[in-house]
Design an enzyme around this catalytic site. Structure first.
Site, PDB file in Angstrom:
ATOM      1  N   LYS A  51      89.307  11.157 -38.662  1.00 50.15           N
ATOM      2  CA  LYS A  51      90.086  12.222 -39.315  1.00 50.15           C
ATOM      3  C   LYS A  51      91.111  11.614 -40.267  1.00 50.15           C
ATOM      4  O   LYS A  51      91.298  12.078 -41.387  1.00 50.15           O
ATOM      5  CB  LYS A  51      90.788  13.092 -38.258  1.00 50.15           C
ATOM      6  CG  LYS A  51      89.821  14.016 -37.524  1.00 50.15           C
ATOM      7  CD  LYS A  51      90.423  14.629 -36.269  1.00 50.15           C
ATOM      8  CE  LYS A  51      89.342  15.353 -35.475  1.00 50.15           C
ATOM      9  NZ  LYS A  51      89.748  15.800 -34.152  1.00 50.15           N
ATOM     10  N   GLN A  97      94.811  16.188 -30.319  1.00 45.35           N
ATOM     11  CA  GLN A  97      93.451  15.780 -29.934  1.00 45.35           C
ATOM     12  C   GLN A  97      93.228  16.066 -28.446  1.00 45.35           C
ATOM     13  O   GLN A  97      94.014  15.640 -27.601  1.00 45.35           O
ATOM     14  CB  GLN A  97      93.265  14.280 -30.233  1.00 45.35           C
ATOM     15  CG  GLN A  97      91.861  13.774 -29.998  1.00 45.35           C
ATOM     16  CD  GLN A  97      90.831  14.386 -30.947  1.00 45.35           C
ATOM     17  OE1 GLN A  97      91.077  14.528 -32.139  1.00 45.35           O
ATOM     18  NE2 GLN A  97      89.687  14.754 -30.408  1.00 45.35           N
ATOM     19  N   ASP A 147      93.072  23.592 -36.200  1.00 45.64           N
ATOM     20  CA  ASP A 147      91.908  23.561 -35.312  1.00 45.64           C
ATOM     21  C   ASP A 147      91.436  24.978 -34.971  1.00 45.64           C
ATOM     22  O   ASP A 147      90.332  25.163 -34.472  1.00 45.64           O
ATOM     23  CB  ASP A 147      92.287  22.853 -33.998  1.00 45.64           C
ATOM     24  CG  ASP A 147      91.541  21.546 -33.823  1.00 45.64           C
ATOM     25  OD1 ASP A 147      90.560  21.328 -34.546  1.00 45.64           O
ATOM     26  OD2 ASP A 147      91.953  20.757 -32.940  1.00 45.64           O
TER      27      ASP A 147
END
Ligand code: NAP
Length: 285
Positions: free
Chosen positions: A53, A97, A120
């Site tokens: 990422k 994460q 997200d």
């Protein structure tokens, strides 16, 4: 023989366009969209995802930071950290994460992220907006799949879509995105009876299961579109999908490869939504 749904190629095309957009933002606003990724602990797979990422964000000119924290960070400390990023105008997107260490409640952590910065798309407000048919931030993997279908002119309206898997991050949002495009959607899971028979009804079959090569030719109707979300390791540690590609490819009209299908689209949509978040926050939405 099926046509490949080439996620790697589409991701490259989209990322090139987004790079130009970021460049224009920098020229016009003197600032860049910013993304912070919070990584807790030492999970090997998470470290790789986060590095990918960071690299992709950097290539595109997005201002990115990885905030690495030890596995023994308390829930309270993590929630406080998220609040500092909620208030930090340099970061338009915040990603924590997953998975988190067992002593931290993931729900609470997701809830703590400002929904406007929730790139997200996991915050209940964003999930609710998706379910209400008015999406804002959308979970990146299913969002990327919709972009992939659109790029290959695969119409969804009126089609029978079967989604295997009902997780909050893939299966359920996938079903809602397909529904929003007027597919007739069936969601299946580990308790579903006669799964191959139901899957064979699908014009569009999405496998998001986490069981290597579960979907073989007995699950697929001739001419179907088959999307493989799975990322599993076989006995030789080779990356394999949920779909047995060799068995299904001769029957399907379209199929995603693993790797090079859904995976590259997921990361692309994360950065896409970071730019979207920047534009929204700039215009005060
Ligand atoms: P998950 O949370 O473990 O959910 C798996 C789902 O599959 C559950 O709903 C489960 O049913 C169902 N399932 C399990 N075994 C089944 C079976 N034998 N038959 C039918 N359904 C079954 O997994 P996830 O997070 O959605 O991820 C799914 C896969 O996609 C994993 O391989 C993951 O690594 C991969 N993934 C890839 C990307 C990408 O970017 N390519 C992104 C996210 C995830 P129950 O609900 O009944 O337990």
């Amino acid at each position: 023989m099926a046509q490949l749904l080439d996620g790697k190629k589409l991701a490259t095309t989209m990322q090139a366009k987004m790079k130009v957009e970021v460049q224009k933002i920098k020229e016009n606003d003197g600032t860049a969209p910013g993304l912070v990724v919070i990584l807790v602990g030492e999970d090997a797979a998470s470290k790789i995802y986060v590095r990918n990422k960071e690299t992709a964000a950097g290539k595109m000119g997005i201002y990115s930071k990885v905030d690495r924290r030890a596995a023994d960070i308390t829930e309270k400390e993590l929630l406080a950290l998220i609040e500092t990023y909620n208030q930090d105008p340099r970061f338009h997107g915040i990603l924590v994460q997953l998975p988190l260490p067992a002593h931290i409640d993931e729900e609470k952590v997701i809830m703590a992220i400002d929904p406007k910065k929730d790139v997200d798309g996991f915050h209940p407000l964003n999930i609710g907006r998706l379910f209400a048919g008015d999406p804002l931030m959308v979970p990146c993997t299913p969002y990327g799949i919709m972009k992939l279908l659109a790029a290959y002119d695969i119409s969804v309206a009126g089609k029978n879509a079967v989604v295997i898997g009902r997780s909050n991050i893939v299966g359920k949002p996938m079903a809602h995105l397909l529904l929003q495009e007027n597919a007739t959607v069936t969601i299946t899971h580990s308790k579903t009876k006669n799964l191959p028979e139901i899957a064979r009804q699908a014009d569009i079959l999405v496998a998001a299961v986490g069981v290597g090569h579960l979907v073989d030719e007995s699950y697929v109707k001739k001419g179907a579109v088959v999307v493989d979300v799975g990322m599993n390791r076989d006995a030789n540690n080779k990356l394999i999908g949920d779909v047995d590609f060799a068995a299904v490819e001769p029957i399907a009209d379209f199929i995603t490869p693993v790797p090079g299908g859904v995976g590259p689209m997921t990361i692309t949509m994360l950065l896409y939504q970071t730019i979207k978040a920047y534009n929204m926050q700039k215009s005060g939405v």
